[in-house]
Design a protein around this motif. Structure first.
Motif, mmCIF file in Angstrom:
data_model
loop_
_atom_site.group_PDB
_atom_site.id
_atom_site.type_symbol
_atom_site.label_atom_id
_atom_site.label_comp_id
_atom_site.label_asym_id
_atom_site.label_seq_id
_atom_site.Cartn_x
_atom_site.Cartn_y
_atom_site.Cartn_z
ATOM 1 N N LYS A 140 11.737 0.073 10.836
ATOM 2 C CA LYS A 140 12.722 -0.903 10.345
ATOM 3 C C LYS A 140 13.788 -0.139 9.581
ATOM 4 O O LYS A 140 13.617 1.055 9.323
ATOM 5 N N ASN A 141 14.871 -0.820 9.197
ATOM 6 C CA ASN A 141 15.851 -0.118 8.369
ATOM 7 C C ASN A 141 15.471 -0.247 6.889
ATOM 8 O O ASN A 141 14.670 -1.111 6.512
ATOM 9 N N THR A 142 16.054 0.620 6.072
ATOM 10 C CA THR A 142 15.675 0.675 4.657
ATOM 11 C C THR A 142 15.938 -0.648 3.936
ATOM 12 O O THR A 142 15.149 -1.067 3.083
ATOM 13 N N GLY A 143 17.036 -1.314 4.312
ATOM 14 C CA GLY A 143 17.371 -2.601 3.682
ATOM 15 C C GLY A 143 16.280 -3.628 3.930
ATOM 16 O O GLY A 143 15.863 -4.339 3.004
ATOM 17 N N ALA A 144 15.800 -3.663 5.175
ATOM 18 C CA ALA A 144 14.744 -4.623 5.532
ATOM 19 C C ALA A 144 13.465 -4.323 4.746
ATOM 20 O O ALA A 144 12.760 -5.242 4.313
ATOM 21 N N VAL A 145 13.197 -3.030 4.546
ATOM 22 C CA VAL A 145 11.999 -2.636 3.793
ATOM 23 C C VAL A 145 12.109 -3.095 2.340
ATOM 24 O O VAL A 145 11.139 -3.606 1.763
ATOM 25 N N ARG A 146 13.306 -2.962 1.760
ATOM 26 C CA ARG A 146 13.489 -3.392 0.367
ATOM 27 C C ARG A 146 13.281 -4.901 0.230
ATOM 28 O O ARG A 146 12.675 -5.376 -0.730
ATOM 29 N N VAL A 147 13.800 -5.645 1.186
ATOM 30 C CA VAL A 147 13.627 -7.111 1.164
ATOM 31 C C VAL A 147 12.140 -7.460 1.287
ATOM 32 O O VAL A 147 11.603 -8.281 0.530
ATOM 33 N N LEU A 148 11.460 -6.792 2.244
ATOM 34 C CA LEU A 148 10.026 -7.035 2.437
ATOM 35 C C LEU A 148 9.233 -6.697 1.180
ATOM 36 O O LEU A 148 8.305 -7.413 0.802
ATOM 37 N N GLN A 149 9.621 -5.603 0.539
ATOM 38 C CA GLN A 149 8.933 -5.168 -0.682
ATOM 39 C C GLN A 149 9.062 -6.230 -1.784
ATOM 40 O O GLN A 149 8.076 -6.581 -2.432
ATOM 41 N N HIS A 150 10.269 -6.751 -1.932
ATOM 42 C CA HIS A 150 10.514 -7.777 -2.952
ATOM 43 C C HIS A 150 9.644 -9.009 -2.680
ATOM 44 O O HIS A 150 8.995 -9.541 -3.589
ATOM 45 N N ARG A 151 9.617 -9.417 -1.410
ATOM 46 C CA ARG A 151 8.823 -10.602 -1.044
ATOM 47 C C ARG A 151 7.324 -10.343 -1.227
ATOM 48 O O ARG A 151 6.583 -11.237 -1.645
ATOM 49 N N ILE A 163 0.842 -1.211 0.000
ATOM 50 C CA ILE A 163 0.000 0.000 0.000
ATOM 51 C C ILE A 163 0.869 1.250 0.000
ATOM 52 O O ILE A 163 0.678 2.158 -0.808
ATOM 53 N N MET A 164 1.833 1.274 0.902
ATOM 54 C CA MET A 164 2.634 2.500 1.044
ATOM 55 C C MET A 164 3.562 2.721 -0.143
ATOM 56 O O MET A 164 3.756 3.846 -0.590
ATOM 57 N N ARG A 165 4.116 1.638 -0.684
ATOM 58 C CA ARG A 165 5.107 1.798 -1.761
ATOM 59 C C ARG A 165 4.436 1.990 -3.120
ATOM 60 O O ARG A 165 4.869 2.825 -3.907
ATOM 61 N N PHE A 166 3.391 1.214 -3.403
ATOM 62 C CA PHE A 166 2.840 1.227 -4.772
ATOM 63 C C PHE A 166 1.502 1.955 -4.907
ATOM 64 O O PHE A 166 1.131 2.340 -6.008
ATOM 65 N N VAL A 167 0.782 2.137 -3.817
ATOM 66 C CA VAL A 167 -0.456 2.925 -3.900
ATOM 67 C C VAL A 167 -0.139 4.374 -3.542
ATOM 68 O O VAL A 167 -0.488 5.293 -4.263
ATOM 69 N N GLU A 168 0.545 4.566 -2.418
ATOM 70 C CA GLU A 168 0.859 5.933 -1.958
ATOM 71 C C GLU A 168 2.188 6.452 -2.506
ATOM 72 O O GLU A 168 2.478 7.642 -2.387
ATOM 73 N N GLU A 169 2.984 5.564 -3.052
ATOM 74 C CA GLU A 169 4.290 5.903 -3.635
ATOM 75 C C GLU A 169 5.217 6.608 -2.640
ATOM 76 O O GLU A 169 5.886 7.589 -2.969
ATOM 77 N N LEU A 170 5.220 6.107 -1.406
ATOM 78 C CA LEU A 170 6.169 6.633 -0.419
ATOM 79 C C LEU A 170 7.547 6.036 -0.713
ATOM 80 O O LEU A 170 7.647 4.918 -1.228
ATOM 81 N N ASP A 171 8.591 6.797 -0.356
ATOM 82 C CA ASP A 171 9.931 6.251 -0.607
ATOM 83 C C ASP A 171 10.308 5.265 0.508
ATOM 84 O O ASP A 171 9.757 5.330 1.620
ATOM 85 N N PRO A 172 11.224 4.326 0.199
ATOM 86 C CA PRO A 172 11.561 3.289 1.191
ATOM 87 C C PRO A 172 12.019 3.854 2.536
ATOM 88 O O PRO A 172 11.763 3.252 3.585
ATOM 89 N N GLY A 173 12.664 5.031 2.516
ATOM 90 C CA GLY A 173 13.126 5.646 3.760
ATOM 91 C C GLY A 173 11.962 5.991 4.674
ATOM 92 O O GLY A 173 12.003 5.725 5.885
ATOM 93 N N GLU A 174 10.916 6.571 4.083
ATOM 94 C CA GLU A 174 9.748 6.966 4.896
ATOM 95 C C GLU A 174 9.010 5.711 5.402
ATOM 96 O O GLU A 174 8.562 5.679 6.545
ATOM 97 N N ILE A 175 8.931 4.706 4.511
ATOM 98 C CA ILE A 175 8.267 3.453 4.923
ATOM 99 C C ILE A 175 9.038 2.823 6.092
ATOM 100 O O ILE A 175 8.445 2.328 7.053
ATOM 101 N N ALA A 176 10.368 2.894 6.002
ATOM 102 C CA ALA A 176 11.206 2.344 7.075
ATOM 103 C C ALA A 176 10.916 3.052 8.395
ATOM 104 O O ALA A 176 10.836 2.401 9.444
ATOM 105 N N GLU A 177 10.732 4.375 8.348
ATOM 106 C CA GLU A 177 10.424 5.128 9.577
ATOM 107 C C GLU A 177 9.053 4.735 10.133
ATOM 108 O O GLU A 177 8.892 4.575 11.336
#
Lengths: 189, 129
Positions: free
Chosen positions: A159-170, A141-155
């Motif tokens: 979580k840290n940005t790396g973890a967010v990227r991994v979660l996003q991929h999964r 929702i946050m990345r592809f509907v709201e188009e928030l950047d991974p940094g903001e999603i991490a906040e």
């Protein structure tokens, strides 16, 4: 967000912290749609989404003096309140997931008739969302509907940005898998 | 459905928006609700614990008072003044009021004795006549 907008937002936050309800009203106008969308896509029910949003903004307003500008944005604070409100909602209420038709929830500005093909596909995606894990759904929702950047999603997700990227991929992988399974079933039937 | 299509359809969901009646109704409710203004005593954090700024000041004042009092008087003297009768009595004895009264008393006493002696002598001479 532009520098002027950010400055304006800071002014509104300062005013709201002093108890100025007009300033908070402007912040509400700015952030309600995205918080509503986030909550709606989590609970999939208009009435529940409205109840939760009511709680989120009332809670934000009454706790405005506790808001501290310590590096993350006001919207991050609202998302965090909303995430906790949804968790409380699932804890306290037996959830009856209602898959509303896309026409019911999309705003009037979209010409749905001309996009019927897209709407059916959107409905399939919408129906697949509840089958993701909570975190995967948050990310989608946050990345592809709201188009928030991974940094903001991490906040927001603390979580840290790396973890967010991994979660996003999964999350994307899971969504693709769910949709392809649905597609296979449809073809089999 | 390929990834590109999925992302395109997810983007479609950004058109979801709250009902106007709900948006306006909640705004009216919020504007009618008074939020408490920012607290005048700003809480601070020390080692992650929120505390009011007057707390360390009060603690420091108590510590300073304790140190000053313990320097001025030894532990044996740290008794309640109201319970120290000897000290009260010595204060009374040394007070000027009671000394004046005692001096007056002794002078009255001397005068009485002198008057008695004079009266006895006068009566003796009187009977001898």
């Amino acid at each position: 967000m532009s520098e002027a907008q950010e400055f304006n937002e800071k002014d509104l936050i300062r005013g709201a912290k002093r108890g100025n309800n007009r300033d908070f009203g402007k912040l509400y106008d700015q952030f309600l749609p995205q918080i509503y969308r986030f909550v709606y896509l989590k609970v999939m029910n208009r009435q529940d989404a409205e109840d939760i949003c009511h709680h989120v903004f009332m809670s934000a307003w009454t706790n405005m003096r506790n808001y501290r500008d310590i590096g993350y944005s006001f919207s991050t604070w609202l998302y965090r309140i909303a995430r906790n409100a949804v968790i409380d909602f699932y804890r306290t209420k037996k959830v009856n997931v209602e898959l509303a038709s896309v026409e019911d929830v999309l705003s009037d500005g979209v010409d749905l008739a001309s996009q019927l093909g897209a709407t059916l596909a959107t409905e399939r995606v919408l129906a697949a969302l509840p089958r993701l894990t909570e975190e995967q759904r948050d990310i989608i929702i946050m990345r592809f509907v709201e188009e928030l950047d991974p940094g903001e999603i991490a906040e927001i997700m603390e979580k840290n940005t790396g973890a967010v990227r991994v979660l996003q991929h999964r999350a994307v992988h899971s969504l693709k898998k769910i949709l392809s399974e649905d597609s296979d079933q449809t073809h089999t039937v | 459905m390929d990834e590109h299509k999925i992302l395109e359809n997810l983007k479609q969901l950004s058109h979801i928006s709250p009902r106007d009646e709900f948006r306006q109704g909640l705004k009216r409710t919020l504007l009618a609700t008074t939020a408490l203004p920012e607290a005048p005593l700003v809480r601070r954090r020390i080692f992650g614990i929120e505390i009011f700024p007057l707390v360390p000041l009060a603690t420091a004042a108590v510590l300073v008072l304790t140190v000053v009092l313990s320097l001025n008087t030894g532990p044996e003297a740290q008794v309640f003044a109201g319970l120290n009768n000897e000290e009260i009595l010595s204060e009374l004895v040394s007070s000027s009021d009671i000394n004046i009264s005692l001096n007056e008393f002794s002078s009255y006493n001397d005068a009485d004795q002198k008057i008695n002696v004079a009266l006895k002598e006068a009566s003796r001479y009187g009977t001898g006549r």
